[in-house]
Each structure stands twice: as C-alpha cells, then as structure tokens.
Design a protein around this motif. Sequence first.
Motif, short mmCIF file in Angstrom:
data_model
loop_
_atom_site.label_atom_id
_atom_site.label_comp_id
_atom_site.label_asym_id
_atom_site.label_seq_id
_atom_site.Cartn_x
_atom_site.Cartn_y
_atom_site.Cartn_z
N PRO A 51 35.78 -7.20 -19.33
CA PRO A 51 36.20 -5.81 -19.62
C PRO A 51 37.67 -5.60 -19.32
O PRO A 51 38.06 -5.24 -18.22
CB PRO A 51 35.31 -4.99 -18.67
CG PRO A 51 35.08 -5.90 -17.50
CD PRO A 51 35.06 -7.30 -18.04
N LEU A 52 38.51 -5.84 -20.33
CA LEU A 52 39.94 -5.60 -20.15
C LEU A 52 40.21 -4.12 -19.93
O LEU A 52 41.15 -3.75 -19.22
CB LEU A 52 40.71 -6.10 -21.37
CG LEU A 52 40.51 -7.58 -21.72
CD1 LEU A 52 41.30 -7.94 -22.98
CD2 LEU A 52 40.89 -8.49 -20.56
N VAL A 53 39.39 -3.27 -20.53
CA VAL A 53 39.43 -1.83 -20.27
C VAL A 53 38.09 -1.43 -19.65
O VAL A 53 37.14 -2.20 -19.67
CB VAL A 53 39.67 -1.03 -21.57
CG1 VAL A 53 41.08 -1.27 -22.10
CG2 VAL A 53 38.64 -1.38 -22.63
N GLU A 54 38.02 -0.24 -19.10
CA GLU A 54 36.80 0.21 -18.42
C GLU A 54 35.62 0.18 -19.39
O GLU A 54 35.72 0.58 -20.54
CB GLU A 54 37.00 1.63 -17.88
CG GLU A 54 35.85 2.10 -17.01
CD GLU A 54 36.10 3.46 -16.37
OE1 GLU A 54 35.27 3.91 -15.58
OE2 GLU A 54 37.16 4.06 -16.67
N TYR A 55 34.49 -0.29 -18.88
CA TYR A 55 33.30 -0.42 -19.72
C TYR A 55 32.36 0.75 -19.46
O TYR A 55 32.59 1.86 -19.92
CB TYR A 55 32.66 -1.78 -19.46
CG TYR A 55 31.52 -2.13 -20.39
CD1 TYR A 55 31.56 -1.77 -21.73
CD2 TYR A 55 30.42 -2.83 -19.94
CE1 TYR A 55 30.53 -2.08 -22.59
CE2 TYR A 55 29.37 -3.15 -20.79
CZ TYR A 55 29.43 -2.78 -22.10
OH TYR A 55 28.39 -3.10 -22.94
N GLY A 115 39.26 -5.12 -25.39
CA GLY A 115 40.37 -4.22 -25.08
C GLY A 115 41.32 -4.13 -26.24
O GLY A 115 41.03 -4.61 -27.35
N PRO A 116 42.49 -3.53 -26.04
CA PRO A 116 43.45 -3.37 -27.12
C PRO A 116 44.37 -4.56 -27.30
O PRO A 116 45.04 -4.67 -28.33
CB PRO A 116 44.25 -2.14 -26.68
CG PRO A 116 44.22 -2.21 -25.18
CD PRO A 116 42.88 -2.79 -24.83
N ARG A 117 44.43 -5.46 -26.29
CA ARG A 117 45.39 -6.57 -26.35
C ARG A 117 44.94 -7.68 -25.41
O ARG A 117 44.16 -7.46 -24.48
CB ARG A 117 46.78 -6.07 -25.93
CG ARG A 117 46.79 -5.41 -24.55
CD ARG A 117 48.08 -4.70 -24.25
NE ARG A 117 48.03 -4.02 -22.95
CZ ARG A 117 49.03 -3.34 -22.42
NH1 ARG A 117 50.18 -3.26 -23.08
NH2 ARG A 117 48.90 -2.75 -21.24
#
Length: 311
Positions: A229-233, A270-272
């Motif tokens: 999870p590069l960003v919050e899941y 994530g976005p990147r």
Amino acid sequence: TENPILMHVRSSDSESIRRAVDQCAEAGFEMVIITFWSGFDVESEDPAYLARMKADFDYAHARGIEIGGYTLMCASRDVGPENNCISQETGKPGSKFGQSACLASEWADGYFRRVWRFIEATGLDVIETDGPYHGDVCASTKHKHHRGLADSQRRQWKACADFYGECRRRGIYVNTPDWYYLRGSNKCAMGYREDNWSLPRERQIVIARQNIFDGTFEKTPSMGWMFVPLVEYHGGGAAATLEPLSEHLREYEWHLAQNFGSGVQACYRGPRLFDSDATKAVVKRWVDFYKKHREILDSDIIHVRRADGRS
C-alpha cells in the motif's frame, strides 16, 4: 514463468495512467493494472471513453508496457432482484456470501458482452477480476442459463471458467483472487488478510514475509500476488502508509527486497513508484536483481524458517 512485474495505478485519468507507464518503463516494471476505486470502467460502452482508453493503452504499448484494469464480476454485486442470486431459505435475493449477481442469469450475457467489447476496442492485455464466481448457489427457476438450485453452481462456475479460458486463448493475463489456474487464470492471492495492510509499516513487513513463506507451500512464487500500500488502503493513517516514498525508503526497500527476493510480484498500489532519484535507484536495484536471477527466483522454494521479526 509468467510473472510480470506489475504496478496498480490508483487513478484512471490519462495523466495518471501515462505517468505510471513512464515510471514503469524507467524502473523496469512490465505491467500496469488500473486498480479498484480508480474510476476505471471496463463495462463502459461510451465511444469517447473507449477511444481515450485505447489511446492510453497504445501509449503504454509504445513504451513496452502491458496494461489493463479491474472489474468486479458477480460476488458482492447487486444487479437487481431479477438477476441476483436467490436464497434457497427465503426465496428472495441474498446468499451466505452477501448479495451476489447470478452468473447464469441474463445479466451475465450483457456483462461479458460489454467486457469483450472493451477488450477488443482498446487492446487490453491484463484483466483483474475481483469477485469471480465463488460458489454461490441460486434458487431461481427463472434465470436464463440454469434450471434451479441443483444446477446453479455448475452453470455459474462454467460461465466464469469459459471466460478465463477465452482470455487465455487470446493471450490476456488474468489476475484473480480465486483458484482458476486449470481454467486459464495466472495468479491468485499469495494469502493475506486485507486489514493487515492498515497496520503500522513495520508490522506489515514481517506479516507479509510470513504470508509469502506460508503461501509458497501450495504455490510457486509466480502463482501468487502480494500487496504494497503505497497510499492508505483501508485505514491506519500515516503510520500504515509509504507515501511520501522518499521519507519511508527503508520500509519501502524492505517490501521490494522480500517480494523480489522471493520471486513474488506485488500490487504496488499508488500514483507512482518513485518520487526522487534515490527512491528510483532503490526500486531499480531490486527490479534488476529479480531480472538477473529470474529463473531461480520463480522456481519452487525450500522452506527453512518462518520470519518472526526478532532478528
């Protein structure tokens, strides 16, 4: 040996897709999957949307990246009382898995038609099917493709299996959370509890290592996918999140090392993939490591000791 290095991009607008494609190409990743909750709609019949997605997919192909996206099939999906699974206890829509669409109803014909049209119009290379047929029974006697309760499981399973088989025939990679390997799917989950990705980063790392250890008793590394999870899941806030990547590079590298070092591909969501030259160098180092040793890393694992986070 079919074990592409993949990213889950969380937004489906052209700018986000092309940024992900560019980063994948630079870092050595091989596949982009436009993930759940991204706005991606594989069932869309809008000509403008299909044309836009084809242009984005063509851009990916020009950069040597395979691309596709997510779809929710029948599990946990409400498509209306006439086409939902009917409970044998109540005679009304509902099941032990929660509400599900019946994959042997007339609705399924339209679903598969829409998905195939999208595939043919855009040149999609990979499909991630969430909620594939999961074993629900259906007591309806009015659905188009089954007679009643007794044949409802077989008919729904066959509809799902035939779809995967046709994907396989067309060379489309299939990511799925259920065991359809003998009918054409390529991967299912290595094995994990989704809420674990909302734990603090350090706990995610050791539990993921345990998941890989446990999951590769019954699968080769290339048969299962993990998650990063590069960003919050689901939750957990900043303590569970890797973004900004450059500020959590130690933990990010642990994920990369134990996934690539085990021959297991993960959904980097994530976005990147990188946000600085230092982050990019770390990502590329582990991608290059995996590619150099790909043949042995994709093979069977001899299990020695399960991680416990104490050394």
